[in-house]
Design a protein around this motif. Sequence first.
Motif, PDB file in Angstrom:
ATOM      1  N   ASN A  52       7.519  -0.483   0.136  1.00 26.15           N
ATOM      2  CA  ASN A  52       6.872  -1.530   0.927  1.00 26.15           C
ATOM      3  C   ASN A  52       5.379  -1.650   0.638  1.00 26.15           C
ATOM      4  O   ASN A  52       4.670  -2.383   1.306  1.00 26.15           O
ATOM      5  N   GLN A  53       4.921  -0.909  -0.358  1.00 27.07           N
ATOM      6  CA  GLN A  53       3.517  -0.967  -0.706  1.00 27.07           C
ATOM      7  C   GLN A  53       3.279  -2.056  -1.746  1.00 27.07           C
ATOM      8  O   GLN A  53       4.197  -2.701  -2.238  1.00 27.07           O
ATOM      9  N   ARG A  54       2.024  -2.232  -2.093  1.00 24.20           N
ATOM     10  CA  ARG A  54       1.625  -3.321  -2.976  1.00 24.20           C
ATOM     11  C   ARG A  54       2.222  -3.181  -4.370  1.00 24.20           C
ATOM     12  O   ARG A  54       2.537  -4.166  -5.021  1.00 24.20           O
ATOM     13  N   ASN A  55       2.384  -1.955  -4.830  1.00 25.21           N
ATOM     14  CA  ASN A  55       2.798  -1.706  -6.199  1.00 25.21           C
ATOM     15  C   ASN A  55       4.048  -0.825  -6.180  1.00 25.21           C
ATOM     16  O   ASN A  55       3.963   0.379  -6.064  1.00 25.21           O
ATOM     17  N   ILE A  56       5.221  -1.439  -6.292  1.00 22.61           N
ATOM     18  CA  ILE A  56       6.479  -0.721  -6.139  1.00 22.61           C
ATOM     19  C   ILE A  56       6.715   0.231  -7.306  1.00 22.61           C
ATOM     20  O   ILE A  56       6.541  -0.119  -8.468  1.00 22.61           O
ATOM     21  N   SER A  57       7.142   1.449  -6.992  1.00 21.28           N
ATOM     22  CA  SER A  57       7.548   2.424  -7.991  1.00 21.28           C
ATOM     23  C   SER A  57       9.070   2.486  -8.036  1.00 21.28           C
ATOM     24  O   SER A  57       9.746   2.092  -7.087  1.00 21.28           O
ATOM     25  N   CYS A  58       9.604   3.010  -9.134  1.00 15.07           N
ATOM     26  CA  CYS A  58      11.053   3.063  -9.327  1.00 15.07           C
ATOM     27  C   CYS A  58      11.481   4.472  -9.741  1.00 15.07           C
ATOM     28  O   CYS A  58      10.678   5.268 -10.221  1.00 15.07           O
ATOM     29  N   GLN A  59      12.777   4.730  -9.584  1.00 13.25           N
ATOM     30  CA  GLN A  59      13.367   5.964 -10.084  1.00 13.25           C
ATOM     31  C   GLN A  59      13.786   5.732 -11.532  1.00 13.25           C
ATOM     32  O   GLN A  59      14.598   4.868 -11.813  1.00 13.25           O
ATOM     33  N   ASN A  60      13.220   6.515 -12.452  1.00 13.06           N
ATOM     34  CA  ASN A  60      13.290   6.166 -13.871  1.00 13.06           C
ATOM     35  C   ASN A  60      14.071   7.133 -14.751  1.00 13.06           C
ATOM     36  O   ASN A  60      14.008   7.051 -15.970  1.00 13.06           O
ATOM     37  N   ALA A  61      14.835   8.046 -14.140  1.00 13.70           N
ATOM     38  CA  ALA A  61      15.534   9.051 -14.940  1.00 13.70           C
ATOM     39  C   ALA A  61      16.572   8.451 -15.881  1.00 13.70           C
ATOM     40  O   ALA A  61      16.903   9.042 -16.908  1.00 13.70           O
ATOM     41  N   SER A  62      17.103   7.285 -15.559  1.00 13.11           N
ATOM     42  CA  SER A  62      18.175   6.690 -16.369  1.00 13.11           C
ATOM     43  C   SER A  62      17.673   5.750 -17.453  1.00 13.11           C
ATOM     44  O   SER A  62      18.477   5.141 -18.162  1.00 13.11           O
TER      45      SER A  62
END
Length: 272
Positions: A52-62
């Motif tokens: 919900n923040q300005r700069n969305i992060s993702c789960q990147n293991a795949s």
Amino acid sequence: MSKLSNSLPSKIHFSRRFVLLFGLAGCTFDNSTGATQPAAAQDRSANTHRANQRNISCQNASVPVSSEADRRVAISAFKQSDACKLTKDSFEGPYFTCTKPVGKDISDDRIGAPLTVALRVTDENCEPVPGAIVDIWACDAEGNYSAYDADPDEFARSGRHQTPSNQTRFCRGVLATGRDGIAEFDTIYPGYYAGRAIHIHYKVHIGDQAYITRQALFPEAVNARVLATAPYNKTRNTLRVTNEDDDVSLGMFNIVETDDRLIAALSVSLAA
């Protein structure tokens, strides 16, 4: 400055900050193939503590590594003047989603001028950053964004993130950079929508943390040529915004023309 790993080329150096952030991704570097192997395959999703923040992060293991064996872009396509100039963070816009990796070709069923987008991620010493996660997303030839039902001819009054409303994922991709620091995607030249010049969004993650979120524009001479062809030249209910009336400080792709496609190259430099 400390080395990221003994398995990396000796010329690549990073600060402790880079080492720690790469560790978050759970990746190891396979020196025999030059590929980063994910610790575990999984569907990619937004990190809930940052969603919900300005700069969305993702789960990147795949996320797989961009193959160096079939590179279309040459190093000479990246402007040397931009290679060491630190890239500033910018706004994300409403239409980002942590899309599932589909490989190099992200055009899906969209019709348009063939385009290869190549981002080269370097550190502040102009050295390539292998294993950085690069997302790109753009509209199709008629201004539509996948995952969203928004009308491209109506001005988007809110820049806040919007929840995806459909399952399409055309013109969206994610790859990890190779040893050369490059992530390369095959897609189509983007069209335009109300209120913005023609552009492509990109996000660079180190591990699972979004590091840079920004956009880049295209030279107006190239825009004009592409938009004179089908399907870009359909009659629309909105006027196209040119670079002059947008924000050229966002950055500009360097365009290389080949027999079968355009190649758009951009350098992204991170502070280690």
